[in-house]
Design an enzyme around this catalytic site. Structure first.
Site, mmCIF file in Angstrom:
data_model
loop_
_atom_site.group_PDB
_atom_site.id
_atom_site.type_symbol
_atom_site.label_atom_id
_atom_site.label_comp_id
_atom_site.label_asym_id
_atom_site.label_seq_id
_atom_site.Cartn_x
_atom_site.Cartn_y
_atom_site.Cartn_z
ATOM 1 N N HIS A 360 31.927 39.978 43.950
ATOM 2 C CA HIS A 360 32.125 39.646 42.643
ATOM 3 C C HIS A 360 30.909 39.942 41.735
ATOM 4 O O HIS A 360 30.899 39.738 40.273
ATOM 5 C CB HIS A 360 32.067 38.037 42.550
ATOM 6 N N LYS A 541 31.135 32.383 27.021
ATOM 7 C CA LYS A 541 31.121 32.845 28.624
ATOM 8 C C LYS A 541 29.507 32.168 28.937
ATOM 9 O O LYS A 541 28.763 31.864 27.776
ATOM 10 C CB LYS A 541 31.029 34.169 28.609
ATOM 11 N N ARG A 542 29.343 32.365 30.073
ATOM 12 C CA ARG A 542 27.815 31.968 30.191
ATOM 13 C C ARG A 542 26.942 32.727 29.580
ATOM 14 O O ARG A 542 27.239 33.984 29.284
ATOM 15 C CB ARG A 542 27.605 32.176 31.956
ATOM 16 N N LYS A 547 25.238 40.059 29.454
ATOM 17 C CA LYS A 547 26.534 39.819 28.607
ATOM 18 C C LYS A 547 26.190 40.046 27.147
ATOM 19 O O LYS A 547 27.172 40.002 26.256
ATOM 20 C CB LYS A 547 27.202 38.399 28.837
ATOM 21 N N THR A 649 37.175 37.599 33.121
ATOM 22 C CA THR A 649 38.729 36.930 33.020
ATOM 23 C C THR A 649 38.775 36.284 31.801
ATOM 24 O O THR A 649 40.044 36.104 31.209
ATOM 25 C CB THR A 649 38.808 35.953 34.060
ATOM 26 N N LYS A 653 42.157 36.159 28.909
ATOM 27 C CA LYS A 653 42.685 34.947 28.245
ATOM 28 C C LYS A 653 42.842 35.243 26.887
ATOM 29 O O LYS A 653 44.038 34.959 26.067
ATOM 30 C CB LYS A 653 41.800 33.811 28.385
HETATM 31 C C1 LIG Z 1 37.405 31.869 31.703
HETATM 32 C C2 LIG Z 1 36.306 31.162 31.822
HETATM 33 C C3 LIG Z 1 35.111 31.816 32.216
HETATM 34 C C4 LIG Z 1 34.923 33.270 32.563
HETATM 35 O O1 LIG Z 1 34.460 33.895 31.403
HETATM 36 P P1 LIG Z 1 34.097 35.524 31.240
HETATM 37 O O2 LIG Z 1 34.125 35.698 29.951
HETATM 38 O O3 LIG Z 1 35.046 36.451 32.032
HETATM 39 O O4 LIG Z 1 32.622 35.415 31.718
HETATM 40 C C5 LIG Z 1 33.858 31.148 32.290
HETATM 41 N N1 LIG Z 1 33.972 29.880 31.853
HETATM 42 C C6 LIG Z 1 34.967 29.247 31.490
HETATM 43 C C7 LIG Z 1 34.912 27.664 31.173
HETATM 44 C C8 LIG Z 1 36.123 29.712 31.558
HETATM 45 O O5 LIG Z 1 37.293 29.093 31.294
#
Ligand SMILES: *Cc1c(COP(=O)(O)O)cnc(C)c1O
Length: 804
Positions: A360, A541-542, A547, A649, A653
């Protein structure tokens, strides 16, 4: 007598069966009288009524798997970021309307009931959420599977802001009754640690010094339309020794409880970071706790209907979600050799045929490696086995370079261990897989050609589109008919509609409905008024340097600066939405959070810019917040330094929900761009190769800053304390880092990002162009269904077929 009273006393008169069940559970399971029931009580009652309807398909699935002696998949993950269960399960069972009607009949709003459920936040971010999407897709596809994880008492911390600074408090999801799980105290295993190993009659016997009991808690996971259900089995830790009554009777209460307390620490908390390697003994123990309990359970299940362990790979596929459960290789060998008497080489062959490893991350700080001292101390028998695997591999592959191996420089490298012990290793996007081959395991890839494969991540469209975005889901069904939820490529059928102005208007109206709902929520929760006419520009995101939330907020300041200089120039209003947690020990990430909040304070109170720019950062980003925000997004920020985001991911979405991406060529953005077409994606920035080359110039940041007047101005404003008037020097270090230690190339990508943002405004100003683009993002997102990902795992790694 009201309907309610009648219903409780005489179930037969209730007009619908679900309603009767809800009332029965309220009475007999929750123990509450309807007139005095709270939303929480109703949630428990509804959850039990829904759970009842999962149990039958769940039993049927299990029976089928046994009767047909099907191969099973075991997904081992230290994290499952599940979120809420009730709404997802209700929708998958096709009972949403019935539930809404049943709740309305007793005067309760289903939405309030759904929102009462705490998130099951047993994960940090993408890796844990992927595991949750995979569980749902495996159930939808009828892939017989178990998820194995840890039942953390406290999931990911709750985030608050105090004057803009992140404050962490413990999360307590189990404080309320958890209606979804079945405790299985009869399914318990002993897991050992430490101690010593004795050789006797050519066999090695491990005498652990500590033991804990792993106790199973099962949650059924129901697939789309309730056709199949699998089990998520989470392990809770408890003491093996009985409570010390003698000590207790002597009045030594603390000492009497101590062994129990120590054992329970193993499943007490989730480590709040999956991007940094934790060299902590407790972490290693948690990893072994999960893995050993799972493998013991797998072998017990297998041996209850088979006797030949050499046939194990025909019946069992075990997937390691990152290296966290990589001890599975040595542990499976140990169980086969020490407990079941197989020869080492035979055990190794069996284990490797069962195991797969998903990588990952390439971030060097995240690659797990344990000091041999710690590893050998906690797992002495496994240390022997690891050394034996390593020497077997060295002998089997004499071309292996001397610097390659599992045990090097007094460390056990979990990546190499997982690679060597797996028959397949996969990356999570095309670009990431290439980089895994080229930079992470180049020598092992040469020795084992074909072992590394790519399986691009996906997300479940049931939760992330059908459930989270009902207005858009309704429009899709109206346009292309029912059934797209389990066949997401059918979204391509929307393409001809995007040329229809009426369809585009309905698409825009669905987005607006979501934006109005989000605006209202932001107003309620944060006291900031945002206009649904603005572009909702979202980065959730985190928080991590790679990022590049910093790039976003710097560009936001530049935009604000320009707005102020000519506020009447016909600007398109923007709402900048941020969300995300920083690991508690990650000081730089926390500084970025504070900067965003400080900038928001100044910008949101600027009468010159007013509604033209607002910045909101709702605290405590989690799955249910993502479900609220993503359907309302106009623009998806995916702006990581190229080469650093393995897949992402979140990006998928947003795409599904009709938000075009502004992004770099990183992770799965590359494939999103490919699917959606360059004209429907705001691409900017250096490529992974250019990033590597750019870094070779020690002056890259200074040159980029000096070439960009807007960036110069922004850094100057921050350095002068424009956003921290009470403490002007607050961000001196941050500004200094941009000038002199800009490892993530924020400065070098700034101008390109600034230009791409102007392109967004231009596109948004042309509604026909914008909504065509937005709708095409949805129409072309079919590839990113986790059903597609899981089908590939089934074919290419697990060799398992659907039972449906
Ligand atoms: C989808 C999701 C992530 C992953 O987000 P990235 O933008 O791909 O880092 C992290 N936290 C939550 C709560 C999510 O639903």
């Amino acid at each position: 007598m009201t309907l309610l009273d009648k219903a409780v006393t005489d179930l037969s008169v209730t007009p619908n069966l679900l309603q009767a069940d809800i009332l029965r559970h309220l009475t007999f399971t929750v123990g509450k009288d309807a007139p005095h029931a709270s939303v929480h009580d109703w949630r428990l009652a509804l959850s039990h009524a829904i759970r009842d309807r999962i149990v039958e398909p769940w039993f049927a699935s299990t029976r089928r798997t046994w009767a047909e002696d099907r191969k099973r998949v075991y997904y081992l993950s230290m994290e499952f970021l599940i979120g809420r269960i009730l709404e997802d399960a209700t929708i998958n069972l096709g009972l949403y309307d019935a539930a809404a009607e049943a709740m309305a009949a007793v005067g309760v709003d289903l939405r309030a009931v759904i929102d009462d459920e705490p998130d099951a936040a047993l994960g940090n971010g993408g890796l844990g959420r992927l595991a949750a999407c995979f569980m749902e897709s495996m159930a939808t596809l009828g892939c017989p599977a178990y998820g194995y994880g840890i039942r953390y008492e406290h999931g990911l911390f709750r985030q608050h802001f105090d004057h803009g600074r992140q404050i962490e408090t413990p999360e307590n999801w189990l404080a309320q009754a958890h209606p979804w799980e079945f405790a299985r105290p009869e399914s318990a295993y002993t897991v050992g640690f430490k101690g010593h190993v004795e050789s006797r009659d050519g066999r090695e016997i491990w005498y652990p010094q500590e033991t804990v009991t792993a106790e199973a808690f099962d949650t059924p996971i129901i697939g789309w339309q309730g056709k199949w259900a699998n089990t998520l089995r989470l392990w809770g830790a408890k003491g093996t020794t009985n409570f010390d009554l003698e000590r207790f009777n002597r009045g030594d209460y603390t000492a009497a409880a101590e062994p129990e307390t120590l054992a329970r620490t193993l499943s007490r908390v989730l480590y709040p970071d999956d991007t940094t390697y934790q060299g902590k003994e407790l972490r290693l123990k948690q990893e072994f706790f999960l893995t050993s309990a799972a493998l013991q359970d797998i072998l017990r299940r297998y041996l209850s209907s088979h006797s030949d362990l050499r046939a194990l790979p025909k019946h069992v596929a075990i997937q390691m979600n990152d290296t966290h459960p990589a001890i599975a290789g040595p542990e499976l060998i140990r169980l086969l050799v020490d407990d079941h008497g197989l020869a080492f080489d035979e055990a190794l062959t069996i284990a490797r045929a069962c195991l797969g490893y998903t990588n990952h991350t390439l971030l060097p700080e995240a690659l797990e490696r344990w000091a041999t001292y710690t590893f050998g101390n906690v797992l002495p028998r496994h240390m022997q086995i690891v050394e034996r695997i390593d020497s077997w591999h060295r002998r089997a592959y004499p071309n292996r370079p001397h610097y390659v191996g599992i045990v090097k420089h007094q460390e056990v490298r979990m990546g190499e261990l997982a690679f060597i012990m797996s028959h397949k290793v996969n990356g999570v996007s095309a670009l990431h897989t290439d980089l895994v081959k080229q930079t992470l395991f180049p020598e092992l890839n040469r020795l084992h050609p074909g072992r590394i494969i790519n399986l691009t991540n996906g997300v479940t469209p049931r939760r992330w589109l059908r459930m989270a975005n009902k207005p858009l889901a309704g429009l899709i069904t109206d346009s292309i008919g029912a059934g797209w939820e389990a066949d997401l490529d059918r979204l391509r059928g929307l393409e001809p509609h995007v040329e229809d102005a009426g369809f585009r208007e309905r698409f825009a109206a669905a987005k607006r409905t979501n934006k109005v709902a989000l605006s209202n929520w932001i107003g309620r929760e944060m006291g900031v008024r945002v206009s649904p006419d603005a572009v909702f520009d979202v980065q959730i995101k985190r928080i991590h340097e790679y990022k590049r939330q910093l790039l976003n907020i710097l560009e936001t300041i530049a935009h604000w600066h320009r707005l102020r200089s000519s506020p009447a120039a016909g600007w398109i209003p923007r709402v900048k939405i941020f969300g995300g947690k920083a690991a508690p020990g990650y000081a730089v990430a926390k500084e970025i959070i504070r900067l965003i909040n400080d900038v928001a304070e100044v910008v949101n109170n600027d009468p010159v810019t007013g509604d033209l720019l607002k910045i909101v950062y709702p605290p405590n980003y989690n799955v249910s917040m993502a479900e609220r925000v993503i359907p309302a997004a106009d623009l998806s920020e995916q702006i990581s330094t190229a080469g650093k985001e393995a897949s992402g991911t979140g990006n998928m979405k947003f795409m599904m929900n009709g938000a075009p991406t502004i992004g770099t060529l990183d992770g799965a953005n590359v494939e999103i761009l490919q699917e959606v077409g360059a004209e429907n994606f705001f691409l900017f920035g250096l490529t992974a190769e250019e990033v590597a080359r750019r870094r070779e110039d020690p002056d890259h940041a200074r040159k980029a800053i000096e070439a960009s007047q807007p960036l110069m101005d922004v850094l100057q404003m921050i350095a002068e304390g424009r956003f921290s008037p009470d403490e002007p020097e607050r961000y001196h270090q941050l500004v200094h880092r941009v000038w002199h230690h800009d490892y993530f190339l924020v400065a070098s990508d700034f101008e390109a990002y600034h230009v791409a943002q102007a392109e967004v405004d231009k596109a948004y100003a042309d509604p026909a162009r914008w909504w065509r683009m937005a709708a095409l993002n949805t129409a072309r997102s079919g590839f990113f269904s986790s059903d597609r990902t899981i089908r590939s795992y089934m074919d290419e790694i697990w060799q398992v077929t659907s039972a449906l």
